[in-house]
Write a protein that holds these residues in place. Structure first.
Motif, short mmCIF file in Angstrom:
data_model
loop_
_atom_site.label_atom_id
_atom_site.label_comp_id
_atom_site.label_asym_id
_atom_site.label_seq_id
_atom_site.Cartn_x
_atom_site.Cartn_y
_atom_site.Cartn_z
N SER A 22 0.85 -1.23 -0.05
CA SER A 22 -0.07 -0.13 -0.11
C SER A 22 0.92 1.24 0.09
O SER A 22 0.35 2.29 -0.76
N MET A 23 2.12 1.17 0.76
CA MET A 23 2.81 2.60 0.89
C MET A 23 3.54 2.55 -0.64
O MET A 23 3.54 3.88 -1.04
N VAL A 24 3.74 1.45 -1.05
CA VAL A 24 4.35 1.62 -2.58
C VAL A 24 3.24 2.06 -3.43
O VAL A 24 3.90 2.86 -4.24
N GLY A 25 2.30 1.56 -3.28
CA GLY A 25 1.40 2.15 -4.44
C GLY A 25 0.91 3.74 -4.09
O GLY A 25 0.98 4.36 -4.95
N LEU A 26 1.05 4.17 -2.74
CA LEU A 26 0.93 5.53 -2.58
C LEU A 26 1.99 6.46 -3.17
O LEU A 26 1.81 7.38 -3.55
N ILE A 27 3.22 5.79 -3.05
CA ILE A 27 4.49 6.63 -3.62
C ILE A 27 4.20 6.52 -5.19
O ILE A 27 4.63 7.77 -5.69
N LEU A 28 3.90 5.61 -5.57
CA LEU A 28 3.87 5.58 -7.14
C LEU A 28 2.65 6.57 -7.47
O LEU A 28 2.97 7.35 -8.59
N VAL A 29 1.77 6.65 -6.73
CA VAL A 29 0.49 7.58 -7.36
C VAL A 29 1.02 9.06 -7.16
O VAL A 29 0.71 9.99 -7.78
N GLY A 30 1.69 9.15 -5.84
CA GLY A 30 2.05 10.72 -5.46
C GLY A 30 3.06 10.97 -6.69
O GLY A 30 3.13 12.35 -7.16
N TRP A 31 3.99 9.86 -6.91
CA TRP A 31 5.08 10.36 -7.94
C TRP A 31 4.53 10.65 -9.20
O TRP A 31 5.02 11.65 -9.97
N GLY A 32 3.51 9.96 -9.57
CA GLY A 32 2.70 10.13 -10.96
C GLY A 32 2.11 11.68 -10.93
O GLY A 32 2.18 12.47 -12.03
N MET A 33 1.48 11.93 -9.81
CA MET A 33 0.82 13.24 -9.79
C MET A 33 1.74 14.26 -9.66
O MET A 33 1.59 15.32 -10.55
N ALA A 34 2.77 14.36 -8.97
CA ALA A 34 3.88 15.26 -8.80
C ALA A 34 4.62 15.45 -10.39
O ALA A 34 4.74 16.70 -10.75
N SER A 35 4.88 14.41 -11.08
CA SER A 35 5.45 14.46 -12.19
C SER A 35 4.21 15.13 -13.25
O SER A 35 4.73 16.00 -14.26
N PHE A 36 3.27 14.95 -13.02
CA PHE A 36 2.10 15.45 -14.08
C PHE A 36 1.98 16.93 -13.68
O PHE A 36 2.00 17.75 -14.67
N VAL A 37 2.10 17.28 -12.55
CA VAL A 37 1.93 18.88 -12.06
C VAL A 37 3.15 19.46 -12.29
O VAL A 37 3.08 20.67 -12.95
N LEU A 38 4.38 18.89 -12.45
CA LEU A 38 5.66 19.39 -12.71
C LEU A 38 5.61 19.93 -14.20
O LEU A 38 6.02 20.85 -14.61
N GLY A 39 5.27 18.68 -14.92
CA GLY A 39 5.10 18.69 -16.30
C GLY A 39 4.36 20.01 -17.00
O GLY A 39 4.72 20.65 -17.84
N ILE A 40 2.96 20.09 -16.66
CA ILE A 40 2.31 21.35 -16.70
C ILE A 40 3.07 22.69 -16.50
O ILE A 40 2.73 23.32 -16.99
N THR A 41 3.67 22.60 -15.20
CA THR A 41 4.09 23.76 -14.89
C THR A 41 5.22 24.20 -15.70
O THR A 41 5.64 25.25 -16.03
N ARG A 42 6.14 23.15 -16.02
CA ARG A 42 7.51 23.59 -16.83
C ARG A 42 6.82 23.72 -18.35
O ARG A 42 7.50 24.90 -18.93
N ARG A 43 5.75 23.51 -18.89
CA ARG A 43 5.21 23.73 -20.25
C ARG A 43 4.66 25.33 -20.00
O ARG A 43 5.03 26.00 -21.00
N GLN A 44 4.16 25.64 -19.03
CA GLN A 44 3.55 26.97 -18.82
C GLN A 44 4.68 27.95 -18.81
O GLN A 44 4.67 28.82 -19.12
#
Length: 414
Positions: free
Chosen positions: A392-414
């Motif tokens: 469960s902890m690994v799953g939460l890390i992966l989900v958080g990593w994916g959400m952070a990467s998504f947000v950072l990607g949008i921020t860098r594009r802007q």
């Protein structure tokens, strides 16, 4: 040296002027001979390269690695052992209905369908985690000792002191009751920090489940039987009152059966009318025989006819007249009272039959708990919670990593 230390301060986000009583290093411009060298003068730090300083900055990879390392330490080493005890049981009727074919286990375990046990399992799942059961079970288990926190594990055990809501929430986390939809088997799993604690909790809950089934069935049967007996008492009281009213009416009229008396009076009037017809025929014959109507033979028959008519009118007045011997009203009252008595007798018979059926049905519908697998004291700890928690902890890390990467990607594009 100063440049390296300044880089370290900038890396950790602290300015040099924010340090209290910080002096310059010896040999720096502006340093006086008599000034205190201060903190920077006393610190002897090795020179750090830019790659080494980069590790001092927090990043997603480092945070994830730290969290993952902490999870490995907790779920692998620090976390206290948990022990689980599982028991399987089913709820069955003592007898199977005629429309159901007995199972391979025989007529003792045969029930109407597995839906009955499944429904009882849902009731037990709610009852066994209720506050009432928690109070009775915790009194015997002493959770302040058996579930007390100990060691370096900050999560295992019940907090001390704990209020009622915390105790109830903790108790519900230790008990799992799952009815199996396909078979109707009820599976109960209990968790404890010690092997004997988990076993005692499972046994206590099995006793509570059996007591619940017995108590609820006995209460239902007792209520049904009490209701049937109350209805029987009401029917008997009604019958006694109806019989008393009928007897009082007959006593007031001075007759046991007014209807029989009325029938006898009617028969008597019919006999008088028949006699009257015979006398009238006889009078006609005598008038033709004796030409003089005042002859004694004719007068004798005529007087009998007149007297018989008066007697008939008097008897009829006793049946339908407005005097005290009005048989129409008496018959209506008598028939109403007799009908009430007959209805009360039928009610008593029906209530008696219902009471007997209720008693037999309550005994037939008594349910009992059949253990399919008895609980045993576990010899080894349960590892389910360790790998489930780690995954469960690994799953939460992966989900958080994916959400952070998504947000950072949008921020860098802007």
């Amino acid at each position: 040296m100063t440049a390296s230390f300044s880089a370290v301060l900038r890396a950790i986000g602290v300015a040099e002027d924010e340090l209290p009583n910080v002096g310059q290093l010896p040999g720096d411009p502006g340093s006086g001979a008599g000034r205190n060298p201060g903190l920077l003068g006393r610190l002897q730090l090795p020179s750090l390269s830019r790659e080494q300083l980069r590790w001092l900055k927090p990043g997603p990879k480092r945070i994830s690695a730290i969290v993952l390392l902490g999870g490995i330490l907790y779920f692998g080493i620090i976390g206290r052992n948990r022990y689980q005890v599982t028991s399987d049981f089913i709820v069955r009727l003592p007898q199977a209905p005629n429309s159901v074919t007995p199972s391979l286990l025989g007529t003792v375990l045969a029930g109407p369908t597995m839906l009955g046990s499944l429904e009882d399992g849902r009731f037990l799942a709610v009852y066994l985690t209720s506050p009432e059961v928690m109070k009775r079970v915790f009194v015997k288990l002493e959770p302040e000792v058996s579930y007390a926190r100990a060691g370096f594990d900050p999560f295992a055990g019940m907090p001390t002191p704990a209020n009622f809501d915390q105790k109830l929430a903790f108790f519900r986390r230790q008990v799992t009751v799952v009815p199996q939809d396909l078979t109707g088997v009820i599976q109960m799993t209990t968790t404890g920090l010690k092997a004997d604690t988990a076993y005692k909790l499972n046994r206590l809950l099995l006793d509570e489940a059996e007591n619940f089934l017995n108590t609820s069935n006995q209460n239902i049967s007792r209520n049904q039987q009490r209701f049937a007996e109350q209805e029987l008492d009401v029917a008997r009281q009604r019958l006694a009152k109806a019989q008393l009213d009928l007897a009082s009416f007959n006593d007031a009229q001075g007759d046991v059966n007014p209807e029989a008396r009325a029938a006898a009076t009617s028969s008597y009037i019919t006999a008088l009318e028949t006699r009257l017809v015979d006398l009238q025929v006889e009078e006609g014959r005598l008038r033709r025989q004796f030409l003089d109507p005042s002859s004694p033979e004719v007068i004798y028959v005529t007087d009998q006819i007149i007297e018989l008519k008066n007697q008939i009118e008097e008897e009829r007045s006793k049946l339908v007249g407005p005097d005290a011997m009005n048989f129409n009203q008496l018959l209506n009252q008598s028939r109403n009272l007799t009908t009430e008595v007959a209805f009360a007798e039928a009610s008593v018979k029906a209530a008696q039959l219902a009471a007997d059926n209720s008693r037999l049905e309550s005994q037939r519908q008594l349910k009992f708990l059949v253990l399919l697998s008895n609980p045993e004291v576990p010899a080894m700890q349960s590892l389910d919670w360790r790998w489930k928690g780690f995954l469960s902890m690994v799953g939460l890390i992966l989900v958080g990593w994916g959400m952070a990467s998504f947000v950072l990607g949008i921020t860098r594009r802007q």
